[in-house]
Design a protein around this motif. Structure first.
Motif, short mmCIF file in Angstrom:
data_model
loop_
_atom_site.label_atom_id
_atom_site.label_comp_id
_atom_site.label_asym_id
_atom_site.label_seq_id
_atom_site.Cartn_x
_atom_site.Cartn_y
_atom_site.Cartn_z
N ARG A 25 3.04 24.18 -26.92
CA ARG A 25 3.69 23.87 -25.65
C ARG A 25 3.65 25.08 -24.71
O ARG A 25 3.35 24.93 -23.51
N GLN A 26 3.98 26.27 -25.23
CA GLN A 26 3.98 27.46 -24.38
C GLN A 26 2.60 27.70 -23.77
O GLN A 26 2.48 28.02 -22.59
N ALA A 27 1.56 27.53 -24.58
CA ALA A 27 0.20 27.75 -24.07
C ALA A 27 -0.13 26.75 -22.97
O ALA A 27 -0.69 27.12 -21.93
N MET A 28 0.21 25.50 -23.19
CA MET A 28 -0.09 24.48 -22.19
C MET A 28 0.71 24.71 -20.91
O MET A 28 0.21 24.49 -19.79
N GLU A 29 1.95 25.16 -21.05
CA GLU A 29 2.77 25.46 -19.87
C GLU A 29 2.21 26.65 -19.11
O GLU A 29 2.18 26.65 -17.86
N HIS A 30 1.75 27.68 -19.82
CA HIS A 30 1.18 28.86 -19.17
C HIS A 30 -0.04 28.49 -18.33
O HIS A 30 -0.32 29.13 -17.31
N HIS A 31 -0.75 27.46 -18.75
CA HIS A 31 -1.96 27.05 -18.04
C HIS A 31 -1.73 25.83 -17.16
O HIS A 31 -2.68 25.16 -16.75
N ASP A 32 -0.43 25.56 -16.86
CA ASP A 32 -0.05 24.50 -15.92
C ASP A 32 -0.66 23.15 -16.29
O ASP A 32 -1.10 22.38 -15.42
N MET A 33 -0.63 22.84 -17.58
CA MET A 33 -1.23 21.60 -18.04
C MET A 33 -0.20 20.47 -18.20
O MET A 33 -0.59 19.32 -18.38
N LEU A 34 1.09 20.79 -18.14
CA LEU A 34 2.11 19.78 -18.41
C LEU A 34 2.86 19.33 -17.17
O LEU A 34 3.10 18.13 -16.99
N ASN A 35 3.28 20.28 -16.35
CA ASN A 35 4.04 19.96 -15.13
C ASN A 35 5.24 19.06 -15.42
O ASN A 35 5.55 18.14 -14.67
N GLY A 36 5.90 19.36 -16.54
CA GLY A 36 7.11 18.63 -16.90
C GLY A 36 6.89 17.23 -17.43
O GLY A 36 7.86 16.50 -17.64
N ASP A 37 5.65 16.85 -17.67
CA ASP A 37 5.34 15.49 -18.12
C ASP A 37 5.23 15.47 -19.65
O ASP A 37 4.22 15.90 -20.22
N GLU A 38 6.27 14.96 -20.32
CA GLU A 38 6.28 14.91 -21.78
C GLU A 38 5.19 13.99 -22.33
O GLU A 38 4.72 14.18 -23.45
N ASP A 39 4.81 12.98 -21.57
CA ASP A 39 3.77 12.08 -22.04
C ASP A 39 2.44 12.81 -22.23
O ASP A 39 1.66 12.49 -23.14
N VAL A 40 2.18 13.81 -21.39
CA VAL A 40 0.95 14.58 -21.52
C VAL A 40 0.96 15.33 -22.85
O VAL A 40 -0.02 15.31 -23.60
N PHE A 41 2.08 15.98 -23.14
CA PHE A 41 2.16 16.73 -24.39
C PHE A 41 2.07 15.81 -25.60
O PHE A 41 1.39 16.10 -26.59
N ALA A 42 2.77 14.67 -25.53
CA ALA A 42 2.74 13.72 -26.64
C ALA A 42 1.33 13.20 -26.88
O ALA A 42 0.94 12.95 -28.03
N ARG A 43 0.55 13.08 -25.83
CA ARG A 43 -0.83 12.60 -25.97
C ARG A 43 -1.76 13.69 -26.50
O ARG A 43 -2.64 13.43 -27.32
N GLU A 44 -1.53 14.93 -26.06
CA GLU A 44 -2.42 16.01 -26.44
C GLU A 44 -2.13 16.61 -27.80
O GLU A 44 -3.02 17.16 -28.44
N LEU A 45 -0.89 16.51 -28.25
CA LEU A 45 -0.53 17.11 -29.54
C LEU A 45 -1.43 16.63 -30.68
O LEU A 45 -2.00 17.46 -31.40
N PRO A 46 -1.57 15.32 -30.91
CA PRO A 46 -2.43 14.90 -32.03
C PRO A 46 -3.90 15.27 -31.83
O PRO A 46 -4.59 15.56 -32.81
N ARG A 47 -4.38 15.28 -30.59
CA ARG A 47 -5.76 15.71 -30.34
C ARG A 47 -5.94 17.17 -30.74
O ARG A 47 -6.93 17.52 -31.40
N PHE A 48 -4.99 17.99 -30.35
CA PHE A 48 -5.07 19.41 -30.70
C PHE A 48 -4.99 19.59 -32.21
O PHE A 48 -5.75 20.38 -32.79
#
Length: 264
Positions: free
Chosen positions: A83-106
């Motif tokens: 999460r910290q890495a994705m936030e540092h690179h402005d990949m989430l913008n507060g959207d939990e759905d993005v993280f929930a989608r990317e977590l299993p891919r990662f």
């Protein structure tokens, strides 16, 4: 200190992990002690294999060469690190759905790469670890498990690579919770499943968390458990004690002394 119940993963993220008892092992013996071990720099040193695999996975998926450059790994969960890495690179913008989608891919990409980096890096089991785990395994009144920030599958890959998978299977993992205190609560619930009278009564003073960072200590105390600091990571014995460890050792090589502390 954060509350062990203060970090409730979102429904989307918890769907893969299931409830804490989904993976629980049923125990029949009366037990007087629960020992929960951290993995990295407590039980083993991978030579940075996990971090390297994470960086390569991030680069493969998102095209960022060193996506974790500004992220602190020590004591953090894999969930939090990503999460910290994705936030540092402005990949989430507060959207939990993005993280929930990317977590299993990662995770899938990371596991694929971790197999290679474990071989590539020259890691080793830390002093006294096999002997201590073997001694604990002989004690029928003691349950043992994991309280690790590693994703469950990554934890087992590391343990298997270093020949420790026969000693530790269940516990709390980095895909159970973002914050370590909640992860420890999950580990206690899973490994404590069964006739552990004091645990059922609400006291965790017969639970020890064994780890190498101040966050391990903090998470233990947030759950009213005890903390054994092991100075095989970033902190010295003195620093671990200053951080509140109930006991601290240079390493786990003195089996008799460590057992006396944990079981005394």
């Amino acid at each position: 200190m954060c509350s062990p119940m203060g970090d409730h993963p979102s429904t989307a993220l918890r769907a893969g992990a299931g409830s804490p008892l989904q993976h629980a092992t049923l125990y029949n013996d009366i037990v007087t002690r629960i020992l929960l071990f951290d993995i990295d720099q407590t039980l083993l040193y991978t030579g940075g294999a996990g971090g390297l695999a994470m960086r390569r996975a991030f680069h493969e998926l998102y095209g960022v060469e060193d996506g974790f450059k500004r992220v602190e790994y020590s004591g953090r969960t894999d969930w939090s690190i990503l999460r910290q890495a994705m936030e540092h690179h402005d990949m989430l913008n507060g959207d939990e759905d993005v993280f929930a989608r990317e977590l299993p891919r990662f995770q899938q990409t990371y596991y694929k790469l971790l197999e290679g980096t474990l071989v590539e890096k020259e890691g080793y089991t830390l002093p006294g670890v096999p002997e201590l785990l073997a001694a604990v395994a002989e004690r029928g009144e003691v349950r043992r498990g994991l309280a690790t920030g590693n994703f469950r599958r990554a934890a087992h890959m590391k343990l298997r690579f270093f020949g420790l998978d026969g000693f530790l299977t269940e516990g709390g993992f980095g895909d159970d919770a973002e914050q370590r205190a909640r992860l420890v609560a999950v580990a206690i619930e899973r490994v404590g499943n069964g006739p552990f009278d004091r645990l059922r009564a609400g006291s965790h003073r017969d639970v020890w968390i064994i780890g190498d960072t101040a966050l391990d200590i903090e998470a233990a105390h947030a759950n009213d458990a005890l903390a054994l600091g092991v100075a095989t990571g970033p902190m010295s014995v003195e620093e671990l004690l200053a951080s509140g460890a109930d006991a601290a050792v240079t390493d786990l090589s003195d089996t008799a002394s460590v057992l006396a502390t944990l079981l005394g």
